[in-house]
Design an enzyme around this catalytic site. Sequence first.
Site, mmCIF file in Angstrom:
data_model
loop_
_atom_site.group_PDB
_atom_site.id
_atom_site.type_symbol
_atom_site.label_atom_id
_atom_site.label_comp_id
_atom_site.label_asym_id
_atom_site.label_seq_id
_atom_site.Cartn_x
_atom_site.Cartn_y
_atom_site.Cartn_z
ATOM 1 N N PRO A 2 3.348 -25.179 -46.172
ATOM 2 C CA PRO A 2 2.038 -25.287 -45.522
ATOM 3 C C PRO A 2 1.857 -24.300 -44.380
ATOM 4 O O PRO A 2 2.567 -24.355 -43.385
ATOM 5 C CB PRO A 2 2.000 -26.731 -45.041
ATOM 6 C CG PRO A 2 3.417 -27.172 -44.992
ATOM 7 C CD PRO A 2 4.161 -26.376 -46.011
ATOM 8 N N GLU A 3 0.932 -23.387 -44.567
ATOM 9 C CA GLU A 3 0.503 -22.489 -43.497
ATOM 10 C C GLU A 3 -0.950 -22.849 -43.187
ATOM 11 O O GLU A 3 -1.436 -23.883 -43.644
ATOM 12 C CB GLU A 3 0.678 -21.026 -43.921
ATOM 13 C CG GLU A 3 2.135 -20.704 -44.278
ATOM 14 C CD GLU A 3 2.361 -19.257 -44.689
ATOM 15 O OE1 GLU A 3 1.639 -18.384 -44.200
ATOM 16 O OE2 GLU A 3 3.270 -19.004 -45.506
ATOM 17 N N LYS A 65 -0.757 -24.382 -37.470
ATOM 18 C CA LYS A 65 -0.205 -25.335 -38.431
ATOM 19 C C LYS A 65 -0.083 -26.732 -37.832
ATOM 20 O O LYS A 65 0.442 -27.637 -38.487
ATOM 21 C CB LYS A 65 1.172 -24.850 -38.901
ATOM 22 C CG LYS A 65 1.150 -23.442 -39.482
ATOM 23 C CD LYS A 65 2.566 -22.924 -39.697
ATOM 24 C CE LYS A 65 2.555 -21.414 -39.886
ATOM 25 N NZ LYS A 65 3.922 -20.866 -39.930
ATOM 26 N N ARG A 290 15.142 -15.439 -44.057
ATOM 27 C CA ARG A 290 14.206 -15.689 -45.159
ATOM 28 C C ARG A 290 14.030 -14.387 -45.927
ATOM 29 O O ARG A 290 14.920 -13.542 -45.902
ATOM 30 C CB ARG A 290 12.903 -16.274 -44.653
ATOM 31 C CG ARG A 290 12.193 -15.443 -43.631
ATOM 32 C CD ARG A 290 11.186 -16.254 -42.850
ATOM 33 N NE ARG A 290 11.865 -17.202 -41.954
ATOM 34 C CZ ARG A 290 11.252 -18.028 -41.166
ATOM 35 N NH1 ARG A 290 9.947 -18.086 -41.183
ATOM 36 N NH2 ARG A 290 11.910 -18.824 -40.369
#
Length: 305
Positions: A2-3, A65, A290
């Site tokens: 979720p962004e 967010k 990442r």
Amino acid sequence: MPELPEVEVVRAGLAPALVGSRVADVEVLDARALTRHAAFGPDPAGDFAARLAGQGILSAVRRGKFLWFPLSSPAGECVVGHLGMSGQMLLRAPGAPRERHERIRILVEHPSHGLVAWVFADQRTFGSLAIDPLVATGDGAPGGFGDDRALVASQAAHIARDPLDPAFDDLALRRALARTSSAVKRVLLDQRVVSGVGNIYADEALWAARVHPETPARALSTRAANRILAEVRAVLTRALAEGGTSFDAQYVNVNGQAGYFARSLQAYGRTGEPCPRCGRPIRRAAFANRSSHFCPACQRAPRVA
DNA sequence: GGAATAACCTGGATGC
DNA sequence: TGCATCCAGGTTATTC
């Protein structure tokens, strides 16, 4: 993951059922979903439930967010929440079966919709809820999207506004880029500089702006910085219009439905596939625990000094 | 003080 | 088939 677009879809989905409702019951099934509330003593679950019981929910607000839900208590508090990587906020009928990773269930009574179960589910438990004081914004503008008052949850007060916020400070972003030699992608992911952007949309915006993610921020021209900001706004807006990005069951709206923007991604998650612009294969590279996805031809790597 | 990194966490994919 | 390992990544605390 979720962004901003995914969180906004959740906020917009929750608002009709929660705004104007009153909390009838609170069940905390897993206290790990209250890590943000842990400062409230040895029994965060009991404290959370006690503080929330009987409260009215005034609005549903988002910055970046973070989500928060101002309460009717005279103390000026709210329920603040962050979805982390896998958090979901769902609306269910009272008595509906438990979700697989359900952590908290809040039963609310709405004057029009009756009883509704507001469910917080989270596979990886990086998300969390808390009761949090509202504080005044530093610039006098509304704290976030969904409430006109100049108040923000204290736990979200340290992050910058997001690029879709009318009060976002373009100049402050350009200054932040100009004063650091960190990689431009690292700056885009720094929520204190610009909120709401995560790994997916940072990669997409940099691909659209033809800027390599490792480019030192201070090496960017004003024109390039402006182009990046414009592309960040564009990709967030498009993703929002398509209901966000869903790769698997980790992101769904309040009704459990997936978004469609994954089909529109140009670089993220497309390692080895041809770049939609030049046809060269998209490359994946390790980046700060990442991955970055970029086109090595369209997005030239910075020269090593 | 700024920048970089580790830790938190679960489940799917992969390799042996 | 079963087990071990890797990977996904947002935030925050810790380290340099």
